[in-house]
Design a protein around this motif. Structure first.
Motif, PDB file in Angstrom:
ATOM      1  N   ARG A  56       3.029  64.087-106.315  1.00  9.76           N
ATOM      2  CA  ARG A  56       4.474  63.555-106.000  1.00  9.76           C
ATOM      3  C   ARG A  56       5.293  64.030-105.115  1.00  9.76           C
ATOM      4  N   PHE A  57       5.529  65.563-105.057  1.00 11.64           N
ATOM      5  CA  PHE A  57       6.329  65.917-103.927  1.00 11.64           C
ATOM      6  C   PHE A  57       5.656  65.507-102.582  1.00 11.64           C
ATOM      7  N   LEU A  58       4.246  65.611-102.599  1.00  9.25           N
ATOM      8  CA  LEU A  58       3.737  65.550-101.338  1.00  9.25           C
ATOM      9  C   LEU A  58       4.301  64.253-100.417  1.00  9.25           C
ATOM     10  N   GLN A  59       3.928  63.099-101.615  1.00  8.99           N
ATOM     11  CA  GLN A  59       4.388  61.640-101.086  1.00  8.99           C
ATOM     12  C   GLN A  59       5.787  61.658-100.990  1.00  8.99           C
ATOM     13  N   ASP A  60       6.754  62.215-101.553  1.00  9.75           N
ATOM     14  CA  ASP A  60       8.113  62.122-101.131  1.00  9.75           C
ATOM     15  C   ASP A  60       8.508  62.756 -99.865  1.00  9.75           C
ATOM     16  N   ARG A  61       7.743  64.007 -99.563  1.00 14.58           N
ATOM     17  CA  ARG A  61       7.902  64.707 -98.435  1.00 14.58           C
ATOM     18  C   ARG A  61       7.712  63.676 -97.169  1.00 14.58           C
ATOM     19  N   LEU A  62       6.390  63.210 -97.468  1.00 13.41           N
ATOM     20  CA  LEU A  62       5.895  62.177 -96.247  1.00 13.41           C
ATOM     21  C   LEU A  62       6.821  61.232 -95.960  1.00 13.41           C
ATOM     22  N   ILE A  63       7.457  60.419 -96.873  1.00 15.46           N
ATOM     23  CA  ILE A  63       8.042  59.228 -96.708  1.00 15.46           C
ATOM     24  C   ILE A  63       9.705  59.240 -96.650  1.00 15.46           C
ATOM     25  N   ARG A  64      10.322  60.310 -97.125  1.00 15.93           N
ATOM     26  CA  ARG A  64      11.734  60.545 -97.221  1.00 15.93           C
ATOM     27  C   ARG A  64      12.092  60.550 -95.964  1.00 15.93           C
ATOM     28  N   ASP A  65      11.769  61.198 -95.013  1.00 13.80           N
ATOM     29  CA  ASP A  65      12.139  61.174 -93.485  1.00 13.80           C
ATOM     30  C   ASP A  65      12.438  59.730 -93.024  1.00 13.80           C
ATOM     31  N   LEU A  99      11.997  56.830 -94.943  1.00 15.21           N
ATOM     32  CA  LEU A  99      12.682  55.579 -95.539  1.00 15.21           C
ATOM     33  C   LEU A  99      14.075  56.113 -96.043  1.00 15.21           C
ATOM     34  N   GLY A 100      14.415  57.144 -96.157  1.00 19.03           N
ATOM     35  CA  GLY A 100      15.745  57.554 -96.681  1.00 19.03           C
ATOM     36  C   GLY A 100      15.581  57.288 -98.125  1.00 19.03           C
ATOM     37  N   PRO A 101      16.891  56.700 -98.690  1.00 23.78           N
ATOM     38  CA  PRO A 101      16.944  56.344-100.007  1.00 23.78           C
ATOM     39  C   PRO A 101      16.043  55.378-100.689  1.00 23.78           C
ATOM     40  N   LEU A 102      15.562  54.501 -99.845  1.00 24.33           N
ATOM     41  CA  LEU A 102      14.404  53.694-100.154  1.00 24.33           C
ATOM     42  C   LEU A 102      13.142  54.313-100.842  1.00 24.33           C
ATOM     43  N   ALA A 103      13.056  55.464-100.266  1.00 26.00           N
ATOM     44  CA  ALA A 103      11.743  56.356-100.881  1.00 26.00           C
ATOM     45  C   ALA A 103      11.919  56.477-102.386  1.00 26.00           C
ATOM     46  N   ASP A 104      13.118  56.332-103.105  1.00 31.25           N
ATOM     47  CA  ASP A 104      13.443  56.390-104.702  1.00 31.25           C
ATOM     48  C   ASP A 104      12.266  55.241-105.254  1.00 31.25           C
ATOM     49  N   GLU A 105      12.020  54.202-104.433  1.00 30.64           N
ATOM     50  CA  GLU A 105      11.229  53.071-104.995  1.00 30.64           C
ATOM     51  C   GLU A 105       9.788  53.357-104.979  1.00 30.64           C
ATOM     52  N   PHE A 106       9.325  54.375-104.288  1.00 31.96           N
ATOM     53  CA  PHE A 106       8.241  54.871-104.060  1.00 31.96           C
ATOM     54  C   PHE A 106       7.881  56.264-105.059  1.00 31.96           C
ATOM     55  N   THR A 107       8.168  55.885-106.147  1.00 29.22           N
ATOM     56  CA  THR A 107       7.967  57.426-107.092  1.00 29.22           C
ATOM     57  C   THR A 107       6.498  57.624-107.684  1.00 29.22           C
ATOM     58  N   ARG A 108       5.795  56.524-107.729  1.00 34.68           N
ATOM     59  CA  ARG A 108       4.417  56.696-108.376  1.00 34.68           C
ATOM     60  C   ARG A 108       3.372  56.589-107.101  1.00 34.68           C
ATOM     61  N   ILE A 109       2.471  57.433-107.167  1.00 35.48           N
ATOM     62  CA  ILE A 109       1.511  58.010-106.106  1.00 35.48           C
ATOM     63  C   ILE A 109       0.760  56.759-105.730  1.00 35.48           C
ATOM     64  N   GLU A 110       0.608  56.386-104.666  1.00 36.88           N
ATOM     65  CA  GLU A 110      -0.139  55.510-103.912  1.00 36.88           C
ATOM     66  C   GLU A 110      -1.477  56.072-103.116  1.00 36.88           C
ATOM     67  N   PRO A 111      -2.448  56.243-104.002  1.00 37.05           N
ATOM     68  CA  PRO A 111      -3.605  56.929-103.155  1.00 37.05           C
ATOM     69  C   PRO A 111      -4.008  56.247-102.094  1.00 37.05           C
ATOM     70  N   LEU A 112      -4.091  55.083-101.845  1.00 36.91           N
ATOM     71  CA  LEU A 112      -4.679  54.712-100.534  1.00 36.91           C
ATOM     72  C   LEU A 112      -3.688  54.964 -99.336  1.00 36.91           C
ATOM     73  N   PHE A 113      -2.352  55.196 -99.608  1.00 36.49           N
ATOM     74  CA  PHE A 113      -1.591  55.882 -98.623  1.00 36.49           C
ATOM     75  C   PHE A 113      -1.803  57.201 -98.303  1.00 36.49           C
ATOM     76  N   LEU A 114      -1.811  58.031 -99.363  1.00 35.01           N
ATOM     77  CA  LEU A 114      -2.327  59.493 -98.997  1.00 35.01           C
ATOM     78  C   LEU A 114      -3.627  59.643 -98.264  1.00 35.01           C
ATOM     79  N   GLU A 115      -4.683  58.855 -98.574  1.00 36.52           N
ATOM     80  CA  GLU A 115      -5.880  58.704 -98.150  1.00 36.52           C
ATOM     81  C   GLU A 115      -5.891  58.280 -96.606  1.00 36.52           C
ATOM     82  N   ARG A 116      -5.106  57.216 -96.259  1.00 34.33           N
ATOM     83  CA  ARG A 116      -4.811  56.876 -94.785  1.00 34.33           C
ATOM     84  C   ARG A 116      -4.366  57.939 -93.948  1.00 34.33           C
TER      85      ARG A 116
END
Length: 822
Positions: A620-629, A631-648
């Motif tokens: 959860r913290f990893l995905q937020d660190r990856l996208i927050r920079d 997407l900014g506030p829009l990162a709050d819409e991606f609060t569930r883990i997307e395994p395909l994103f992390l794998e990519r």
């Protein structure tokens, strides 16, 4: 002083007595609405005497002489146990919640008025076949017979909630049942929200190529059958067939990632140890107390039918008859499209069509609000569908000035015959008959898994929109509604719906995964509900030559996360076995202890283990660190883990490792740097939240199933009586799915999962089993409010027998209904 003390004692005593009397009065009034299951009553609307046997789990077995009386009985028992739930759903779809709950539900009423689902349901009554019309009328008569009984005998208004909120007990109408079908379609549809999110994300990203990372397409050609294991099915006949396609506060909409889900699979006799076909199904919906599912058995002219019903709908939606077993999973068919409609700058009552300006169809609607001034809304429709306000679904963020947004959706049909299909399914005796009956199904689209005891099949049911090859966004983002190529051209013929029958390997199944890879516009969907569970399902199903009822139960309850097994070696590749042992109490030592635990973990999301919580918090913290920079506030819409994103990202697919570098920092961060920082973030959060050693953590403490009462669940004191919380195993990507909330102080609460589980063995049908996640009653003073919940939590089931003698053996009551004298 002694006199003052004496009077204080007297006053306290009087207050305690008055308080006790008040509690007794409240309990008396509440208990008056508890149904008596062991009575004989004369009711209006019944043709012949009707017997309702409640087995020891309070499942009603409706023994009727005619089909009409059987549907009457179903309406009666639904109203006995779930009248408040039914009334709340009806008010929701009517857009009339604010009359009871005030200003907090105005936005929900606003949305439902604009979609106009209740008007469409009224118009759809005439479209049903005669058998379904008769079932609707009989069901409504059964509900109303119970309401009349409540009013006549002063039975506490039918449920305690009616005392607290004063909602009227209006008679039930056939249109009410059709409206609830449409409400379920809304609760299972996520493409509208996905289109908005994709559009917002594409606008936020500087690099357009990165959109395919954060909102990835599921790779591969899809899975529906398991032909590669066919060598273990000697003697099987037939080939896998895919039908040829022709050329060319009560917010009912789910959050991103929480649209409908489910599991279903079936094995034919060649893959069954008992020699009879097997079928397992566990539909997933948001958890509530009571659960949306209600178990029931009906005796029809075609034989007995038993399974899961939804209060308000006169049909066994999932279950089995004497001839057939069926299960439902969300198909993720793309059945919603948003359209930009350009306003006439000289006349705001007009919008642009392919041939010029068109007038909106308009109507005013008044929303009455408890203790507040009524609100008048102007409802508008274009040829593409109802216009939605920019305040909802974040539409304002993607709607340019001078435009509005309209919705096309298959459920907006005024001739929706989905209930005709559901009723027809109960009478079907063969797979071919069931598939033919399901042609009438419109929405919500489902994958229908079938067995008739000798064969298995899977069919996509629901109307598939016919889109033009030249559609500008292919339905993935809002498109200009004035361009003819973007508009729907009706529906594809039923033959276009994917069908999988007579698999050589003997097995069909669906976990909301991608089932096939047809090119647009015959593609079914770009958005799928699963890319991980199907991997575990495939492994389990291929791991055995033959299966049993117990193995199917074992698979339903499986809690191993293939996502965890894949991702942990990727994100932690440079963190394990590096450096020297660190002193106790240091961040480095805490990180080392966490990695040591995870290194020995097999990915099982057991409620009793600490590793699932460490893993989930880290990702959860990893995905937020990856996208927050980016997407900014829009990162709050991606609060569930997307395994395909992390794998990519961690495989650097098409340059996806670019997400690891924080653009606003001078240092160029690596993916290993972010993995280490995110793990430290997660461990700090765990320490602050749980204040215990890592080895003492329990996933179940964070992953409680939240069966909360929709109305009373946040009321102090009362919430302790009406909410059902259970420590649970599983996670977002396990077959025993328990989707997490993803936000707030308790992000790992289990909010969405299998409210119903059923496993049917056609070699010994009476050994079939099922369970729901709470209990049969919606009355929180009833012992049947949560009695099935503990069985569900422990992975236990109750018998699913059509034998009336077994039902009577330990019945909690037998209700005899007879026609009232004229």
């Amino acid at each position: 002083m002694r006199i003052i003390f004496r009077w204080l004692v007297r006053l306290v005593g009087v207050a305690l007595i008055l308080g006790a009397l008040a509690v007794m009065l409240v309990y008396y009034l509440g208990a008056r609405s508890l149904p008596d299951y062991d009575v004989r009553a004369a009711v209006t609307g019944l043709d012949q005497a009707l017997e309702i046997v409640r087995d020891n789990s309070n499942v009603p077995h409706i023994m009727a002489a005619t089909d009409r009386d059987a549907f009457f009985g179903l309406g009666y028992v639904h109203a006995q146990d779930r009248l408040w739930q039914m009334t709340l759903m009806r008010r929701t779809v009517q857009g009339r919640l604010s009359e009871v709950f005030g200003t907090r539900t105005v936005e929900t009423d606003n949305l439902l008025r604009r979609l106009d689902l209740y008007t469409l349901a009224r118009r759809s009554v005439a479209a049903q076949d005669d058998r379904t019309k008769a079932a609707l009328r009989a069901y409504a008569d059964g509900v109303n017979a119970r309401i009349d009984e409540i009013n006549r005998e002063s039975l506490g208004r039918g449920a305690p909630e009616f005392f607290l909120f004063g909602a009227e007990l209006a008679p039930w109408q056939p249109a009410d049942s059709l409206a609830i079908v449409k409400l379920m379609a809304l609760q299972l549809s996520g493409h509208l929200s996905n289109e908005v999110l994709r559009a917002r994300t594409s606008l936020a990203l500087d690099d357009a190529d990165r959109l395919a990372d954060i909102l990835p397409d599921v790779p591969g050609t899809g899975t529906a059958v398991l032909p590669e294991y066919s060598s273990l099915a000697p003697g099987a006949t037939g080939q896998t067939r895919i039908a040829a396609a022709p050329k060319g506060g009560f917010w009912p909409v789910p959050e991103h990632g929480l649209a409908g889900a489910s599991n279903a699979w079936a094995a034919d006799p060649t893959r069954s140890a008992s020699g009879g076909a097997l079928l397992a199904n566990d539909p997933h919906l948001g958890f509530t107390a009571p659960a949306i599912w209600y178990l029931a058995r009906m005796q029809l002219s075609s034989g007995g039918v038993i399974g899961g019903t939804i209060p308000g709908i006169p049909a066994i939606m999932v279950g089995r008859s004497e001839a057939l077993g069926w299960g439902l999973t969300s198909s993720y068919l793309d059945d919603q499209d948003l359209f930009l409609e350009k306003l006439n700058p000289d006349n705001p009552d007009q919008y642009q069509g392919p041939e010029g300006w068109r007038r909106f169809e308009t109507r005013r609607s008044i929303i009455n609000i408890k203790d507040a001034t009524p609100v008048t809304v102007t409802l508008r429709w274009t040829e593409n569908g109802p216009v939605l306000p920019g305040t909802q679904f974040d539409l304002g963020a993607i709607t340019p000035p001078g435009h509005v947004m309209a919705l096309s959706w298959t459920a907006l049909s005024p001739a929706d015959t989905s209930l005709t299909a559901a009723v027809g399914l109960m009478y079907a005796e063969t797979i071919d008959d069931a598939i033919a009956q399901s042609e009438a199904y419109v929405a919500p689209s489902q994958m229908l898994t079938l067995t008739d005891g000798t064969e298995v099949a899977m069919q996509l049911i629901g109307a598939m929109p016919a889109r033009d090859d030249a559609h500008q966004s292919q339905g993935r983002m809002p498109a200009p509604g004035w361009i003819a190529a973007n508009r729907w051209q009706g529906s594809l013929p039923y033959s276009a719906n994917p069908r999988f029958a007579d698999p050589l390997g003997g097995i069909v199944g669906n976990t909301n995964n991608k089932v096939l890879d047809r090119p647009f516009p015959l593609h079914v969907s770009y958005e799928w509900g699963d890319s991980q569970r199907v991997q575990r399902w495939r492994t389990l199903m291929q791991g055995r030559e033959v299966h049993t009822r117990d193995s199917f139960i074992e698979f339903q309850l499986d809690t191993v996360s293939e996502a965890a097994r894949t991702l942990l070696p990727l994100i932690g590749a440079d963190l394990w076995f590096t450096g020297e042992a660190a002193p106790e109490g240091t961040p480095e030592r805490r990180r080392r202890d966490a990695l040591d635990l995870l290194a020995e973990w097999n990915g099982e999301m057991s409620e009793h283990l600490p590793e699932p919580l460490i893993y989930a918090a880290w990702l959860r913290f990893l995905q937020d660190r990856l996208i927050r920079d980016d997407l900014g506030p829009l990162a709050d819409e991606f609060t569930r883990i997307e395994p395909l994103f992390l794998e990519r990202v961690y495989r650097d697919v098409d340059g996806a490792a670019a997400w690891c570098d924080v653009a606003r920092s001078a240092v160029e961060e690596s993916c290993s740097d972010l993995a280490r920082l995110a793990l430290d973030d997660a461990l700090i959060w765990i320490e602050e939240t749980y204040n215990t050693t890592l080895a003492s953590l329990r996933w179940g403490d964070a992953h409680e199933a939240t069966h909360d009462h929709e109305v009373l669940g946040e009321v102090p004191v009362l919430q302790a009586f009406v909410n059902i919380r259970q420590s649970t195993s599983g996670g977002d990507f396990t077959l025993q799915r328990g989707a997490t909330r993803g936000r707030g102080p308790n992000p790992f609460l289990n909010v969405h999962g299998a409210g119903y589980r059923g496993v049917y063995d056609f070699a010994d049908p009476d050994s079939s089993v099922f369970i729901t996640s709470t209990g049969q009653s919606g009355h929180f003073l009833s012992r049947h409010y949560d009695d099935l919940g503990q069985l569900w939590r422990r992975g236990e089931y109750i018998p699913m027998s059509l034998d009336p003698d077994l039902a009577r053996a330990a019945a909690v009551g037998i209700t005899e209904l007879v026609p009232a004298a004229e």
